[in-house]
Design a protein around this motif. Sequence first.
Motif, mmCIF file in Angstrom:
data_model
loop_
_atom_site.group_PDB
_atom_site.id
_atom_site.type_symbol
_atom_site.label_atom_id
_atom_site.label_comp_id
_atom_site.label_asym_id
_atom_site.label_seq_id
_atom_site.Cartn_x
_atom_site.Cartn_y
_atom_site.Cartn_z
ATOM 1 N N LEU A 1 0.855 -1.185 0.000
ATOM 2 C CA LEU A 1 0.000 0.000 0.000
ATOM 3 C C LEU A 1 0.891 1.235 0.000
ATOM 4 C CD1 LEU A 1 -2.551 -1.011 2.821
ATOM 5 C CD2 LEU A 1 -2.702 -1.497 0.362
ATOM 6 N N PHE B 1 1.047 5.737 -0.455
ATOM 7 C CA PHE B 1 0.709 7.086 -0.844
ATOM 8 C C PHE B 1 1.930 7.580 -1.604
ATOM 9 C CE2 PHE B 1 -2.008 7.255 3.160
ATOM 10 C CZ PHE B 1 -3.215 7.285 2.472
ATOM 11 N N ILE C 1 -2.883 13.743 -0.982
ATOM 12 C CA ILE C 1 -2.499 12.669 -0.069
ATOM 13 C C ILE C 1 -1.960 13.312 1.212
ATOM 14 C CG2 ILE C 1 -2.023 10.983 -1.881
ATOM 15 C CD1 ILE C 1 0.948 11.579 -1.548
ATOM 16 N N HIS D 1 -5.190 4.540 4.697
ATOM 17 C CA HIS D 1 -5.073 4.229 3.274
ATOM 18 C C HIS D 1 -6.396 3.688 2.739
ATOM 19 C CE1 HIS D 1 -3.735 2.227 -0.429
ATOM 20 N NE2 HIS D 1 -2.698 3.056 -0.401
ATOM 21 N N TRP E 1 -8.588 5.222 -0.208
ATOM 22 C CA TRP E 1 -8.822 4.384 -1.394
ATOM 23 C C TRP E 1 -10.299 4.373 -1.779
ATOM 24 C CZ3 TRP E 1 -5.641 2.094 -4.843
ATOM 25 C CH2 TRP E 1 -6.178 1.117 -5.681
#
Length: 237
Positions: free
Chosen positions: A52, A54, A115, A156, A160
């Motif tokens: 995962l 950013f 982000i 996250h 998402w």
Amino acid sequence: MSETAGSVMLARSAMGRAGPELPRPTGRPVRGTRRVSAALAGLAASARHELLTFDDPAASASRAIPEPFLELAGACMRAAAERATEVRRIVPRHALPQVVGATWIPGRARVADAIPFKMILVDRTVAAVPLDLELLYNGLLLIRDPVVVQALVRAHHIAWTTSQELAGLTPPAARDLPPQLRPVLDALLAGLTDETAAARLGMSPRTYSRRVGELLTALGTTSRFRAGAEAARRGWV
């Protein structure tokens, strides 16, 4: 003295000798190009199930980051993505010129308006966050605390679910080179150092660095070495 009273006194005595419990550090800071590079390589090698991130490919465009570091960081990301069975990458909307149409990282990608920070999170067990929240090159924090890691996973996941699939977007339309960036492109093609180019153009080093970032963004790349080829492809040279 009764057995119960004696046990209480022994427990109090042991607590007094132990002293107050020290807080456990959330993560381990890593500084220096070599150590940061080694940490990124280690993260890539440990990936097995999930990656995962950013990610903001445009963030380094306006910074004087050595090309070898950028290449190594990119190679680590590709290696980790190829190892993991699930890859989810979130990028900010302003980085679209760098990521639309790019296939250099496998897995899924989505676009958010912004982000919160850059992050690499592997297998929900370890995360790397820049010490300045922007550039891994400036140092990172390796986080293994399970509570903090799960909080990052949740952050996250929320981002998402509210972001847009990158696959459904089209590349931004090509545009002409802005006049103020022509001298910057010429300086890059001439191989001038930032200090020399800034002096010749009558700019402060910070202004020149910002203009280089604007140029790379306009070219859709984060690499100064690839800027010339992209400029030629667009007919700007």
